[in-house]
Motif scaffolding. Sequence first.
Motif, PDB file in Angstrom:
ATOM      1  N   ARG A 102       0.876  -1.164   0.000  1.00  0.00           N
ATOM      2  CA  ARG A 102       0.000   0.000   0.000  1.00  0.00           C
ATOM      3  C   ARG A 102       0.917   1.218   0.000  1.00  0.00           C
ATOM      4  O   ARG A 102       1.678   1.414   0.949  1.00  0.00           O
ATOM      5  N   ILE A 103       0.829   2.029  -1.029  1.00  0.00           N
ATOM      6  CA  ILE A 103       1.743   3.173  -1.088  1.00  0.00           C
ATOM      7  C   ILE A 103       1.098   4.462  -0.585  1.00  0.00           C
ATOM      8  O   ILE A 103       1.763   5.497  -0.485  1.00  0.00           O
ATOM      9  N   TYR A 104      -0.178   4.426  -0.283  1.00  0.00           N
ATOM     10  CA  TYR A 104      -0.892   5.578   0.269  1.00  0.00           C
ATOM     11  C   TYR A 104      -0.483   6.881  -0.440  1.00  0.00           C
ATOM     12  O   TYR A 104      -0.729   7.031  -1.612  1.00  0.00           O
ATOM     13  N   SER A 105       0.144   7.840   0.252  1.00  0.00           N
ATOM     14  CA  SER A 105       0.344   9.168  -0.357  1.00  0.00           C
ATOM     15  C   SER A 105       1.390   9.208  -1.461  1.00  0.00           C
ATOM     16  O   SER A 105       1.538  10.239  -2.120  1.00  0.00           O
ATOM     17  N   MET A 106       2.101   8.107  -1.698  1.00  0.00           N
ATOM     18  CA  MET A 106       2.921   8.050  -2.912  1.00  0.00           C
ATOM     19  C   MET A 106       2.037   7.886  -4.146  1.00  0.00           C
ATOM     20  O   MET A 106       2.524   7.908  -5.275  1.00  0.00           O
ATOM     21  N   THR A 107       0.718   7.769  -3.921  1.00  0.00           N
ATOM     22  CA  THR A 107      -0.259   7.858  -5.009  1.00  0.00           C
ATOM     23  C   THR A 107      -0.288   9.266  -5.592  1.00  0.00           C
ATOM     24  O   THR A 107      -0.536   9.460  -6.798  1.00  0.00           O
ATOM     25  N   LYS A 108      -0.050  10.274  -4.755  1.00  0.00           N
ATOM     26  CA  LYS A 108      -0.236  11.669  -5.165  1.00  0.00           C
ATOM     27  C   LYS A 108       0.562  12.065  -6.411  1.00  0.00           C
ATOM     28  O   LYS A 108       0.001  12.661  -7.337  1.00  0.00           O
ATOM     29  N   PRO A 109       1.862  11.776  -6.485  1.00  0.00           N
ATOM     30  CA  PRO A 109       2.587  12.155  -7.705  1.00  0.00           C
ATOM     31  C   PRO A 109       2.049  11.469  -8.955  1.00  0.00           C
ATOM     32  O   PRO A 109       2.080  12.048 -10.047  1.00  0.00           O
ATOM     33  N   ILE A 110       1.557  10.234  -8.823  1.00  0.00           N
ATOM     34  CA  ILE A 110       0.996   9.537  -9.985  1.00  0.00           C
ATOM     35  C   ILE A 110      -0.292  10.221 -10.432  1.00  0.00           C
ATOM     36  O   ILE A 110      -0.531  10.408 -11.639  1.00  0.00           O
ATOM     37  N   THR A 111      -1.126  10.614  -9.477  1.00  0.00           N
ATOM     38  CA  THR A 111      -2.349  11.353  -9.820  1.00  0.00           C
ATOM     39  C   THR A 111      -2.009  12.677 -10.483  1.00  0.00           C
ATOM     40  O   THR A 111      -2.666  13.092 -11.450  1.00  0.00           O
ATOM     41  N   ALA A 112      -0.955  13.334  -9.991  1.00  0.00           N
ATOM     42  CA  ALA A 112      -0.535  14.598 -10.598  1.00  0.00           C
ATOM     43  C   ALA A 112      -0.112  14.388 -12.049  1.00  0.00           C
ATOM     44  O   ALA A 112      -0.464  15.183 -12.936  1.00  0.00           O
TER      45      ALA A 112
END
Length: 427
Positions: A102-112
């Motif tokens: 589970r990468i949780y907030s390492m999702t953010k750069p991918i969403t960006a």
Amino acid sequence: MLFTMKNFAVLTLTLFLFACQTTEAKNESTLANLSSKLSNETGISQQRLQRITPVMQSYIDSEKLMGISTLVAHKGKIVHWDTRGMQDKKAAIPMSEDTIYRIYSMTKPITAVAALTLWEQGKFHMHDPISKYLPELADLQVYVSGSGEDMQVEKAKYPIKIIDLFMHTAGFSYGFSDNEVDKRYQAMFARTDITREEILAEIATLPLNHHPGTQWHYGINTDIIGFLVEKLSGKKLGEYMQEVVFDPLGMNDTSFYVPEAKLSRFSKIYTADQKTGKTIHFDNEPLGDYKSDPDIHYGGAGLVSTMADYLKFAQMMLNGGELNGSRILGRKTVEYLTSNHLSEDLIPFSSQAPGEGYALAMSVTVDANKVGYMSSDGNYGWGGLASTYFRVDPKEQLIIIGMSQFIPSGFHAYQNDLRNLVYQALE
């Protein structure tokens, strides 16, 4: 009993402030081009990189962490990849190179990145008000004082711009504190009946912490960017990511859930017992069990991934938007994505992050001498709630990735050791 909501929130906030259509043959080729496993690439000492292993082992031996995987890539070559400890201690399953995390907030750069593929097509402008595309978020209120029915609010002085969402300056929160606004967030997150169709209307009822653009405050901003991607693409966030990021890069194990056939590779998640301090299995993990496709794809925290997949993503970024002939973003787009966008009066974005500005959905170093760890100006990255971590250093052509599964990250801060142990190996 595990963490109380208050303690869990405080420790979680501490973390955040520090931190397939593609064929199997193409996937193997992508990794082969990144690795001559392990490469003896000049410019970094293999002998000095060996210092990483005993330090990571000390976290395992002391049972602070059940398992850790660390990876270093330099000039496009893997120069260190070590995996140790347990993916599932009770079942005696060791952590492996293809363990799913589970990468949780390492999702953010991918969403960006997914959002910026639409920006490149002229689908939106950074200074557009978000209400232009998501009208539910028009006419939001800002908290002034009071609580409950006596809460006083006022109309936001400025509209929330899309760039505010990327920079966490919109005023949204995550509910990590006991203030009156965050209590409202906690009540919303406690609900299990909110649907994709209802989530934006529910968010619109929550007061902002501050007027848009005036402060940095970590919150659900990247989740809203994910909803923007869905609105503009006409697809569920995970479907759009699959099309424009995962398939082109061969990220075959990155998704918003783990298919049944891959569950044997999915790591358990751990935390500290509040009474004894011992590391124990975390029974009530955030965002559910990841065993089925969720109704809401949270762009701020919802993905699972592997070491190899996240390396491909990070290398694409370091390469200026391209990997093995697949171009995801233009070079200037990546430069924009990874540059500081905070005004000087908001730097550092937190007192716990000296020397750090904020790029789009992740931090970026603006003064390496203030950071407290070996670093370079312009290096960027972020961490995840369950002790996952990455940094990319364009100046040194360096990628650092660490994966564990312990909540909250920063409680056993192996990332700090890892960062210095990598930089001391540069020649």
